[in-house]
Design a protein around this motif. Structure first.
Motif, mmCIF file in Angstrom:
data_model
loop_
_atom_site.group_PDB
_atom_site.id
_atom_site.type_symbol
_atom_site.label_atom_id
_atom_site.label_comp_id
_atom_site.label_asym_id
_atom_site.label_seq_id
_atom_site.Cartn_x
_atom_site.Cartn_y
_atom_site.Cartn_z
ATOM 1 N N ALA A 198 79.743 141.246 15.825
ATOM 2 C CA ALA A 198 79.087 141.434 15.037
ATOM 3 C C ALA A 198 78.799 140.641 14.067
ATOM 4 C CB ALA A 198 79.470 142.908 14.591
ATOM 5 N N THR A 199 80.071 139.342 13.839
ATOM 6 C CA THR A 199 79.445 138.337 12.485
ATOM 7 C C THR A 199 80.355 137.199 13.011
ATOM 8 O OG1 THR A 199 82.104 138.661 12.168
ATOM 9 C CG2 THR A 199 80.262 140.545 11.140
ATOM 10 N N ASN A 222 73.450 136.412 15.857
ATOM 11 C CA ASN A 222 74.724 135.549 15.363
ATOM 12 C C ASN A 222 74.738 134.825 16.920
ATOM 13 O OD1 ASN A 222 75.541 136.391 13.250
ATOM 14 N ND2 ASN A 222 76.195 138.591 13.791
ATOM 15 N N PRO A 227 72.674 146.642 20.257
ATOM 16 C CA PRO A 227 73.501 145.977 19.278
ATOM 17 C C PRO A 227 72.285 145.869 18.409
ATOM 18 C CG PRO A 227 73.350 144.610 20.809
ATOM 19 C CD PRO A 227 73.114 145.595 21.562
ATOM 20 N N TRP A 241 73.576 141.364 15.329
ATOM 21 C CA TRP A 241 73.890 141.062 15.988
ATOM 22 C C TRP A 241 73.635 139.522 16.589
ATOM 23 C CZ3 TRP A 241 77.796 144.523 18.366
ATOM 24 C CH2 TRP A 241 78.850 145.573 17.181
ATOM 25 N N ASN A 254 77.819 140.452 23.228
ATOM 26 C CA ASN A 254 78.405 142.053 22.345
ATOM 27 C C ASN A 254 79.654 143.112 24.030
ATOM 28 O OD1 ASN A 254 75.080 142.004 22.977
ATOM 29 N ND2 ASN A 254 75.776 144.105 22.934
ATOM 30 N N ASP A 305 82.573 145.290 18.746
ATOM 31 C CA ASP A 305 82.694 144.681 17.439
ATOM 32 C C ASP A 305 82.541 143.263 16.878
ATOM 33 O OD1 ASP A 305 81.660 147.275 17.396
ATOM 34 O OD2 ASP A 305 83.416 147.633 16.157
ATOM 35 N N SER A 329 83.910 136.411 15.678
ATOM 36 C CA SER A 329 83.743 136.124 17.246
ATOM 37 C C SER A 329 84.868 135.092 17.150
ATOM 38 C CB SER A 329 82.401 135.255 17.119
ATOM 39 O OG SER A 329 81.086 135.879 17.738
#
Length: 336
Positions: free
Chosen positions: A217-218, A284, A277, A281, A209, A214, A222
């Motif tokens: 974040a998901t 992930n 984060p 996060w 991160n 950002d 990525s």
């Protein structure tokens, strides 16, 4: 695509059988570990001894990768190939002859500098990058000769450019991103990335991160980060490097950032102006998610299945096949 093998360009955790089993079950078939950050030759040898012991005790789940053929063996037998690497050249103790010694011990990838200037060149955090030193040019030449890949992930811009030009073999940036995509001192400028591509090198896109923002974040974010790098650099020059730090003790971050060189607060890649984060996060950022990111690239039409496999396996494999062999060695000599 699910179940296809993955190579992770860089991790820096603490490993045991359970963790390696998790890596294997998540689809990883090769990973470059960090044997040292600031450790000298003797301390790094202690870490290598630990890896030899671990693999000897658990040969059914792991092996040490001394050649590209060893990664093929890991894929064929559902094991994890451990690529021995370091994030600094401190293991050489400023002795050119130690490069060959450590290659003989299995080290295959070495980052020229970590977070401060050393005898080879400048880090990405130095206010003035003085470039590759005369000793640094000798180091690059010797690494090329023995079959040890040069990594530039934390290396400064001028030093990186000069190392790419000095190297007769492709170099790696195994865990960083493009500054054009996310601005950060640890990420790489356009001139460096253009030179990397021109000389056949590979960038390991990093979903850490602090240097991905950002995008981390998901899983979809990525995937977008990977796809943007493919657009920027081309499919032959993009791979994956998580910078994951599994099982690390609480004081490991301080060791990475401060080593023995500073008593002051060192932030490393973190940005004190940006809040840490949320836990979502962090979730992930785990082994079983690497394949999911690859699959989302295909499901969303960002890459074809063949392109996604190339990013998450093929490009590192090609580089390791070529880069781990001594200059002029035959395949038979490489695998002996």
């Amino acid at each position: 695509m699910s179940g296809a093998p993955v190579i992770d360009g860089l991790q820096c955790g603490r490993y045991d059988r359970e963790l390696i089993e998790r890596m294997r079950d998540g689809g990883l078939r090769a990973v470059t570990i960090t044997a040292s950050f600031w450790e000298d030759a003797l301390e790094t040898m202690d870490v290598l001894t630990g890896w030899n012991d671990l693999v000897r005790e658990h040969p059914d789940v792991a092996l040490i990768a001394r050649s590209g053929a060893d990664i093929d063996a890991a894929v064929a037998t559902d094991r994890v190939a451990i690529v021995l690497g370091t994030q600094n050249s401190s293991l050489f103790n400023d002795r050119i002859g130690f490069i060959e010694h450590f290659w003989d011990m299995g080290v295959r990838i070495v980052q020229l500098t970590y977070n401060i200037q050393n005898a080879i060149g400048s880090s990405c955090y130095e206010p003035v990058d003085t470039g590759l030193s005369r000793f640094g040019r000798e180091v690059v030449e010797e690494m090329n000769r023995v079959g040890m890949i040069v990594d530039l992930s934390h290396v400064g811009e001028r030093t990186s450019l000069e190392a790419i030009e000095a190297s007769e073999r492709p170099v790696a940036i195994n865990h960083a991103n493009a500054r054009a995509i996310y601005e950060h001192a640890r990420n790489k400028g356009t001139e460096v990335l253009d030179a990397l591509v021109a000389h056949g090198g590979v960038l390991g896109v990093c979903t850490y991160n602090n240097i991905a923002g950002d995008y981390a974040a998901t899983l979809d974010g990525s995937a977008e980060l990977v796809a943007r790098h493919v657009e920027l650099l081309g499919i032959d020059h993009v791979a994956y490097g998580s910078d994951l730090d599994p099982n690390s003790p609480a004081d490991n971050i301080a060791w990475m950032r401060n080593g023995r060189w500073s008593r002051k607060v060192q932030h490393g890649a973190s940005r004190p102006d940006i809040a840490p984060p949320p836990e979502a996060w962090i979730d992930n950022f785990d082994f079983h998610k690497f394949g999911e990111v690859r699959d989302r690239l295909v499901e969303r039409g960002l890459l074809s299945a063949a392109e996604a496999e190339q990013v998450f396996f093929g490009n590192w494999k090609r580089m390791y096949d070529e880069g781990f062999a001594p200059a002029g060695a035959t395949q038979q000599e490489e695998t002996r």
